[in-house]
Design an enzyme around this catalytic site. Structure first.
Site, PDB file in Angstrom:
ATOM      1  N   HIS A   1       1.948  -8.678  -2.162  1.00  0.00           N
ATOM      2  CA  HIS A   1       2.077  -8.142  -3.527  1.00  0.00           C
ATOM      3  C   HIS A   1       0.694  -7.797  -4.077  1.00  0.00           C
ATOM      4  O   HIS A   1       0.486  -6.736  -4.669  1.00  0.00           O
ATOM      5  CB  HIS A   1       2.739  -9.157  -4.461  1.00  0.00           C
TER       6      HIS A   1
ATOM      7  N   ARG B   1      19.100  -2.671   2.167  1.00  0.00           N
ATOM      8  CA  ARG B   1      19.772  -3.791   1.523  1.00  0.00           C
ATOM      9  C   ARG B   1      19.594  -3.836   0.007  1.00  0.00           C
ATOM     10  O   ARG B   1      20.185  -4.665  -0.653  1.00  0.00           O
ATOM     11  CB  ARG B   1      19.301  -5.088   2.154  1.00  0.00           C
TER      12      ARG B   1
ATOM     13  N   ALA C   1       5.832  -7.796   4.543  1.00  0.00           N
ATOM     14  CA  ALA C   1       7.115  -7.670   3.850  1.00  0.00           C
ATOM     15  C   ALA C   1       6.916  -7.607   2.334  1.00  0.00           C
ATOM     16  O   ALA C   1       7.607  -6.862   1.637  1.00  0.00           O
ATOM     17  CB  ALA C   1       8.041  -8.823   4.222  1.00  0.00           C
TER      18      ALA C   1
ATOM     19  N   CYS D   1       6.720 -12.127   5.115  1.00  0.00           N
ATOM     20  CA  CYS D   1       5.299 -12.206   5.431  1.00  0.00           C
ATOM     21  C   CYS D   1       4.528 -11.291   4.476  1.00  0.00           C
ATOM     22  O   CYS D   1       5.110 -10.636   3.615  1.00  0.00           O
ATOM     23  CB  CYS D   1       5.074 -11.780   6.882  1.00  0.00           C
TER      24      CYS D   1
END
Length: 200
Positions: A191, A93, A62, A59
C-alpha cells in the site's frame, strides 16, 4: 472413520501431521484452536509472509497491485513476473466497474509478462519492454503501471529504467512499483509503495 466430532486441538494435530516438518513447525504457531473454557487465544500475526505461499494476508505485491492500483480502471496494470502472480491479483473477485465517461476500463484484463525459467536466468527487461509496447498498441491507455514480483527482485531487473525508456518512447505516463512480495510483513508495505509512486 469415527463419527465422533473432533475438537479443535485434534483437528490442528491432524492438519500439522500432513505437512513437512519445517512447514509444520511454522504453521503450528499460526494455527490457534478456538477459545477453551473462556480463554481467548493469542494469534500470531506480525510476521513476514513466506514468498510463494498464498495466505489470507497476501504479500507486498498483492497490496500494491491487488488493493491500491489494481482497482484503477483507466490504467493498464502490468505484472512483471510469472503468470501465477498476475492471475492471483487479477480482479475477478471484486472491484468490477463499468467504463467511465472516457470509455477506459482495463479491469477485466490480466496483463503479465509471464516470466519463465529462461527469463529468470537471462533477465526479463526486454520482455517487459515488449509487453508495455504490446499493451500500448492494443489498448492505447493514458498510463501503464508495472509491478515487480519476487523473481524480478531476486534477479535485479531494473523495471524503473524500462518504465522511463518506454514513457519517453510512447509519450504516456509509465511508472514502476518495486513491490516484490517478500519486501514487507504483509500487504501494507505494498500500500505504501503504490501510494508513494502515485504521488511521485
Amino acid at each position: 472413520m469415527s463419527t465422533k466430532p473432533m475438537n479443535t486441538e485434534e483437528i490442528k494435530k491432524e492438519l500439522i501431521a500432513r505437512m513437512p516438518t519445517k512447514v509444520a513447525r511454522k504453521r503450528a504457531k499460526a494455527m490457534t484452536p478456538g477459545a477453551q473454557g473462556g480463554e481467548i487465544p493469542e494469534i500470531q500475526a506480525n510476521v513476514r509472509t513466506i514468498p510463494g505461499i498464498i495466505t489470507q494476508r497476501g504479500c507486498t505485491y498483492a497490496g500494491c497491485k491487488g488493493v491500491v492500483l489494481g482497482p484503477s480502471r483507466d490504467i493498464v496494470n502490468l505484472t512483471h513476473g510469472p503468470i501465477g502472480c498476475g492471475f492471483y491479483s487479477w480482479l475477478t473477485r471484486r472491484n468490477q466497474t463499468d467504463a467511465g465517461p472516457d470509455g477506459d476500463n482495463f479491469i477485466p484484463y490480466s496483463f503479465s509478462t509471464d516470466m519463465t525459467e529462461h527469463d529468470i536466468v537471462f533477465g526479463g527487461m526486454k520482455k517487459l519492454a515488449a509487453a508495455i509496447q504490446e499493451a500500448y498498441d492494443n489498448f492505447h491507455p493514458k498510463a501503464i503501471s508495472v509491478f515487480s514480483t519476487c523473481p524480478v527482485g531476486l534477479i535485479g531487473d531494473d523495471i524503473h529504467a524500462v518504465a522511463r525508456q518506454m514513457q519517453e518512447k510512447l509519450g504516456i505516463t509509465v511508472f514502476a512499483n518495486s513491490c516484490e512480495g517478500y519486501k514487507g510483513v504483509s500487504q501494507s508495505a505494498g500500500h505504501h509503495i503504490a501510494n508513494n509512486q502515485i504521488m511521485k
